[in-house]
Design a protein around this motif. Structure first.
Motif, PDB file in Angstrom:
ATOM      1  N   UNK A 154       0.811  -1.239   0.000  1.00  0.00           N
ATOM      2  CA  UNK A 154       0.000   0.000   0.000  1.00  0.00           C
ATOM      3  C   UNK A 154       0.830   1.268   0.000  1.00  0.00           C
ATOM      4  N   UNK A 155       2.036   1.225  -0.563  1.00  0.00           N
ATOM      5  CA  UNK A 155       2.926   2.388  -0.547  1.00  0.00           C
ATOM      6  C   UNK A 155       3.058   2.944  -1.962  1.00  0.00           C
ATOM      7  N   UNK A 156       3.087   4.267  -2.073  1.00  0.00           N
ATOM      8  CA  UNK A 156       3.185   4.904  -3.378  1.00  0.00           C
ATOM      9  C   UNK A 156       4.152   6.072  -3.309  1.00  0.00           C
ATOM     10  N   UNK A 157       4.626   6.444  -4.479  1.00  0.00           N
ATOM     11  CA  UNK A 157       5.384   7.681  -4.640  1.00  0.00           C
ATOM     12  C   UNK A 157       4.423   8.769  -5.070  1.00  0.00           C
ATOM     13  N   UNK A 158       4.616   9.961  -4.547  1.00  0.00           N
ATOM     14  CA  UNK A 158       3.725  11.070  -4.925  1.00  0.00           C
ATOM     15  C   UNK A 158       3.930  11.482  -6.381  1.00  0.00           C
ATOM     16  N   UNK A 159       4.996  11.005  -6.991  1.00  0.00           N
ATOM     17  CA  UNK A 159       5.225  11.283  -8.411  1.00  0.00           C
ATOM     18  C   UNK A 159       4.146  10.632  -9.276  1.00  0.00           C
ATOM     19  N   UNK A 160       3.536   9.535  -8.781  1.00  0.00           N
ATOM     20  CA  UNK A 160       2.516   8.840  -9.573  1.00  0.00           C
ATOM     21  C   UNK A 160       1.326   9.739  -9.852  1.00  0.00           C
ATOM     22  N   UNK A 161       1.048  10.686  -8.954  1.00  0.00           N
ATOM     23  CA  UNK A 161      -0.101  11.570  -9.167  1.00  0.00           C
ATOM     24  C   UNK A 161       0.153  12.527 -10.328  1.00  0.00           C
ATOM     25  N   UNK A 162       1.422  12.913 -10.516  1.00  0.00           N
ATOM     26  CA  UNK A 162       1.758  13.714 -11.697  1.00  0.00           C
ATOM     27  C   UNK A 162       1.599  12.879 -12.960  1.00  0.00           C
ATOM     28  N   UNK A 163       2.027  11.623 -12.893  1.00  0.00           N
ATOM     29  CA  UNK A 163       1.893  10.751 -14.063  1.00  0.00           C
ATOM     30  C   UNK A 163       0.436  10.450 -14.369  1.00  0.00           C
ATOM     31  N   UNK A 164      -0.411  10.451 -13.341  1.00  0.00           N
ATOM     32  CA  UNK A 164      -1.844  10.254 -13.552  1.00  0.00           C
ATOM     33  C   UNK A 164      -2.520  11.513 -14.102  1.00  0.00           C
ATOM     34  N   UNK A 165      -1.828  12.638 -14.050  1.00  0.00           N
ATOM     35  CA  UNK A 165      -2.417  13.885 -14.535  1.00  0.00           C
ATOM     36  C   UNK A 165      -3.453  14.471 -13.600  1.00  0.00           C
ATOM     37  N   UNK A 166      -3.308  14.252 -12.289  1.00  0.00           N
ATOM     38  CA  UNK A 166      -4.277  14.782 -11.338  1.00  0.00           C
ATOM     39  C   UNK A 166      -4.093  16.277 -11.162  1.00  0.00           C
TER      40      UNK A 166
ATOM     41  N   UNK B 272      12.497   4.863   0.491  1.00  0.00           N
ATOM     42  CA  UNK B 272      12.398   6.319   0.423  1.00  0.00           C
ATOM     43  C   UNK B 272      11.697   6.773  -0.854  1.00  0.00           C
ATOM     44  N   UNK B 273      11.647   5.917  -1.870  1.00  0.00           N
ATOM     45  CA  UNK B 273      10.997   6.273  -3.120  1.00  0.00           C
ATOM     46  C   UNK B 273       9.477   6.150  -3.023  1.00  0.00           C
ATOM     47  N   UNK B 274       8.966   5.443  -2.021  1.00  0.00           N
ATOM     48  CA  UNK B 274       7.521   5.279  -1.846  1.00  0.00           C
ATOM     49  C   UNK B 274       7.165   5.559  -0.391  1.00  0.00           C
ATOM     50  N   UNK B 275       7.166   6.827   0.003  1.00  0.00           N
ATOM     51  CA  UNK B 275       6.989   7.154   1.419  1.00  0.00           C
ATOM     52  C   UNK B 275       5.544   7.388   1.852  1.00  0.00           C
ATOM     53  N   UNK B 276       4.575   7.253   0.930  1.00  0.00           N
ATOM     54  CA  UNK B 276       3.190   7.619   1.244  1.00  0.00           C
ATOM     55  C   UNK B 276       2.282   6.409   1.132  1.00  0.00           C
ATOM     56  N   UNK B 277       1.150   6.457   1.852  1.00  0.00           N
ATOM     57  CA  UNK B 277       0.127   5.423   1.743  1.00  0.00           C
ATOM     58  C   UNK B 277      -0.807   5.748   0.574  1.00  0.00           C
ATOM     59  N   UNK B 278      -1.259   4.718  -0.108  1.00  0.00           N
ATOM     60  CA  UNK B 278      -2.037   4.892  -1.334  1.00  0.00           C
ATOM     61  C   UNK B 278      -3.401   5.515  -1.051  1.00  0.00           C
ATOM     62  N   UNK B 279      -3.849   6.328  -1.972  1.00  0.00           N
ATOM     63  CA  UNK B 279      -5.199   6.891  -1.923  1.00  0.00           C
ATOM     64  C   UNK B 279      -6.072   6.284  -3.017  1.00  0.00           C
ATOM     65  N   UNK B 280      -5.493   5.434  -3.824  1.00  0.00           N
ATOM     66  CA  UNK B 280      -6.209   4.715  -4.871  1.00  0.00           C
ATOM     67  C   UNK B 280      -5.485   3.398  -5.097  1.00  0.00           C
TER      68      UNK B 280
END
Length: 843
Positions: free
Chosen positions: A530-542, A560-568
């Motif tokens: 359940x860990x994500x990088x916040x860069x994925x949101x840029x790639x998703x175009x949010x 360190x590359x995936x420091x956040x919990x997923x929101x999707x």
């Protein structure tokens, strides 16, 4: 931690018949993770002897350098005559003592030594390197050159301690004391019920005012500092073979005498040390926090920019070491160098020894900040015995005096921040209550004393924790020590009896039904972290204000590359799809059900330590829940490639947005919910192929998810196959919409009446709205409705489309007449005409 069994026997009188495997079994039972037992010398067979090189003849007629040597091996060959040996190595000369494998010997790897003619000469043996004997890395990768005092013809296997067993222990963070022979020996002594010869029990002189100057500016970061000085060291002195071999067996490379001694004492006592060349120090040694932007070059030659939280060792010039991590290049021990003109040997002759205790958290953060993990930092961050510093410094002094001919100066510097022993109060029967076993007070006290605790009291025990166990803080920690030493295998296995009438909750049942339904329609479950990088949101175009960008960040993430919990759920699923596609799978359909984490900003910190002897109160549970983000349960699918395979039965069909929508309908059916589908624009989906999914929740139409084809820019950014589709819905909303109960289908014995209808509507009218109008207009007799054709063309005009539906009518108590079925159909058409402007095609 690699522990040679021969070294371990110095501190515990193990029975002579005990093997490394036996010790491994005992330590595993005591709770240590002994991963392997390495058999050193396996496959090695003598004769392996010490030889002295008498002559060396260079053979130059060959493509590579070859040397023809005569070697004196004493009486080991039975004749006393010199042994003729061909050798290609060049790091030895006539007069050197070397290791010789005589004919008949077998080296590791089943390499047999025999007399043979090679390069035009007879070779009767082999001059050996450390690698060929399986000795590990000695830093030279060449022939072993022995000290001149070893006896020619003596057994080299005993001299080099080639036969041994090494226990490889994976030391967990709570058992940092086992990163030393002292700690492992203590556990071994307890496991065997034998006395321990503690190597830290040394006579240490009292501190005085004559020692090397030390100034501590941060007593919290460094609460203890011992400094000792040794002068008159022989710069040519080398580490004895026994010390080099112990270091090699423990996984460390011999470097120089002073450095080897500090490493040896660290392995022995667990206290990291550092030796400074006193002639290269400028003024007193200091300990302080670094200044922001301060620069410093470590022993590995890297120039580092320091952080304000870094703890540094200094002299008058500035930093000379990263405290507890690595020393500086400007004060390192210098290798001995011979002046070619005078023949004078130059090197370090005066050493200042540092034995300090640093705050574990500070060292851990510094090591990670600079990506500079070392043997010292590994120990400090797990907890080092602060009271071992003086003994470690004394042990280092003793070895320098013994092996390097030095003289210990009388000055002893010791700075100690005031602290009291840590005590824990515990009921004598607390371990019994935790384990469900009656140990009794006598056993509890005995086991805690074996660990090193001082125990006082009767029913209420006051336990003074030993300085080398910083992990013991509360009664449960002490109970764990008693339980593990008494043996986890001795705990009875009892299963609790659950109260009757309890089973899976409605939420759990829906979760399982959804998984079975998606698996039944061809999707494969993929469980992701359940860990994500916040860069994925840029790639998703949010968008910048998209609520999915508001994440919970982990203080200590696995990566360190995936420091956040997923929101999707989509990032993990799409990554799994990309990995499988990259490994040759072309037709993929994956699903996942799980939690996402959606903070609201209203969470409140809850420093609540829940009890283990009772159920938490409702208030305690509410306090913890108030600190948690909202965690809705969701289901998601991703698919690409062929949805239906081609073959002799006909053409295949690629997966498209409609399959993603259908997967959402399959999920909704398990909750007993009918979805309403409308066109939408929602990242990361294609704006023209995105469906918003609605369900009626608590009497109101509510958005429950999205499905469709991903945006081409998203597909390119993530490296996904073209036309990749995805769906995500919120199961909690579907559960509320279905009210948790599925209705069994009604089965009628009466025949069905089918009526087809084709309606022409504007091209921008959603088919779902037309279907809803037909469903409501047809009334209770309508059993099902299915869209089976969509047509556009000149025949129906521009901006129009034709939707053809199959309507199935059935009554539960009678056979419908043609008039009844036609009347229901006409009513459905009438309502569609009124609501969406539909016209009957061909009318």
């Amino acid at each position: 931690m690699r522990v040679p069994l021969s070294w371990l026997r110095e501190y515990v009188d193990l029975p002579a018949t005990e093997t490394g495997r036996d010790v491994q079994t005992k330590l595993i039972a005591a709770g240590l993770e002994v991963e392997t037992v390495e058999q050193l010398g396996a496959g090695l067979k003598g004769p392996l002897v010490v030889g002295q090189v008498l002559t060396v003849e260079e053979l130059t007629e060959f493509k590579k350098p070859i040397r023809y040597c005569t070697v004196d091996v004493g009486q080991a060959n039975g004749t006393g005559e010199p042994q003729e040996i061909i050798c290609g190595a060049r790091n030895f000369a006539a007069g050197d003592k070397v290791v010789v494998a005589l004919p008949g010997a077998v080296l590791p790897g089943d390499f047999q030594i025999a007399e043979r003619k090679t390069y035009g000469r007879m070779s009767r043996g082999m001059i050996c390197s450390g690698d060929e004997l399986g000795m590990g890395d000695d830093g030279t990768h060449g022939i072993i050159v022995l000290p001149p005092e070893v006896e020619t013809g003596s057994d080299a296997t005993e001299l080099l301690e080639l036969f041994d067993e090494v226990l490889d222990i994976a030391v967990t963070p709570d058992r940092g004391y086992c990163l030393s022979l002292r700690g492992v020996a203590r556990e071994t002594a307890i496991a065997y019920g034998l006395p321990l010869r503690d190597p830290a029990l040394l006579d240490v002189p009292a501190p005085n005012s004559f020692g090397y100057g030390v100034q501590i500016a941060d007593p919290i970061g460094c609460d203890r500092f011992t400094a000792r000085t040794v002068v008159g060291l022989d710069p040519e002195a080398r580490s004895p073979i026994w010390m080099q071999r112990r270091l090699q067996k423990a996984g460390m490379r011999p470097i120089s005498l002073a450095v080897d001694i500090t490493n040896y004492v660290m392995l022995e006592l667990g206290q990291p040390l550092h030796a400074y060349d006193r002639t290269r120090l400028d003024g007193p040694i200091g300990v302080r926090r670094a200044q922001p932007g301060e620069k410093f070059t470590t022993l590995d030659g890297v120039k580092r920019v320091l952080d304000a939280e870094d703890l540094v060792i200094t002299d008058n010039r500035g930093p000379i070491g990263l405290a507890g991590v690595m020393g500086g290049a400007n004060t390192e021990i210098a290798d001995s160098v011979t002046d070619p003109e005078t023949g004078e040997v130059r090197g370090t002759t005066e050493v200042v020894i540092e034995a300090a205790h640093f705050a574990p958290v500070s060292i851990a953060r510094t090591a990670r900040r600079h990506k500079l993990a070392s043997e010292a930092s590994k120990r400090f961050e797990r907890g080092v015995d602060p009271q071992a510093a003086a003994a470690a410094a004394q042990r280092t002094v003793d070895l320098l005096v013994l092996l390097a001919g030095g003289t210990a100066e009388a000055g002893v510097t010791e700075i100690i921040a005031p602290s009291a022993p840590r005590t824990v109060t515990m009921r004598a029967d607390h371990p019994d209550r935790v384990a469900g076993v009656t140990y009794g007070r006598e056993t509890v006290v005995r086991r805690l004393q074996e660990v090193g605790c001082d125990v006082y009291g009767q029913d209420e025990l006051v336990v003074t924790v030993p300085s080398w166990r910083p992990d013991l803080h509360e009664p449960n920690d002490l109970a764990e020590e008693v339980i593990r030493l008494e043996g986890y295998e001795n705990l009875p296995s009892t299963l609790p009896t659950p109260p009757s009438g309890r089973g899976l909750t409605a939420r759990q049942r829906l979760h399982r039904r959804v998984g079975r339904a998606l698996a039944g329609t061809g999707y494969v479950e993929a469980l992701n972290y359940p860990f994500v990088s916040e860069q994925i949101f840029d790639q998703f175009g949010l968008e910048a204000d998209d609520p999915r960008r508001t994440v919970v960040r982990l203080v200590n993430p696995i990566s360190d590359e995936e420091p956040a919990l997923r929101t999707t759920l989509l990032p993990g699923l799409l990554a799994a799809l990309r990995r499988n596609q990259g490994r040759g799978s072309q037709d993929l359909a994956l699903f996942e059900t799980g939690l996402v984490f959606r903070p609201t900003g209203e969470e409140k910190a809850a420093p609540v330590l829940l009890p283990v002897d009772r159920r938490p109160t409702d208030e305690e549970i509410a306090t913890l829940n108030a600190a948690l983000p909202r965690q809705p349960r969701r289901a998601a699918t991703v698919l690409t490639g062929a949805r239906e395979q081609a073959g002799w039965w006909g053409k295949g069909r690629p997966a498209d947005w409609a399959d993603a929508v259908e997967s959402a309908r399959a999920v909704a059916r398990e909750a007993g919910v009918e979805l309403t589908v409308r066109a939408d624009q929602h990242a990361p989906w294609h704006p023209g192929r995105c469906a918003a999914l609605y369900a009626v929740v608590n009497g109101e139409e509510t958005l429950v998810g999205h499905a469709g084809e991903l945006h081409p820019r998203v597909i390119k950014a993530l490296g996904l196959p073209e036309r990749t589709c995805a769906m995500e819905v919120e199961l909690d909303l579907l559960e509320r919409a279905g009210q948790g109960a599925l209705q069994a289908p009604r089965i009628s014995t009466f025949p069905v009446a089918t009526q087809d209808v084709a309606l022409v509507v504007a091209s921008d009218v959603p088919a779902a709205e037309v279907e809803q109008a037909l469903r409501e207009g047809a009334g209770e007799l309508l059993e099902s409705i299915r869209l089976f054709d969509v047509f556009t063309g000149e025949q129906i005009g521009d901006g129009k489309k034709s939707l053809a539906y199959a309507l199935r009518f059935r009554a539960p108590d009678r056979t419908l007449t043609v008039e009844e079925a036609s009347a229901a159909r006409d009513a459905a058409i009438a309502l569609a005409e009124q609501r969406v402007g539909a016209a009957l095609r061909g009318a």
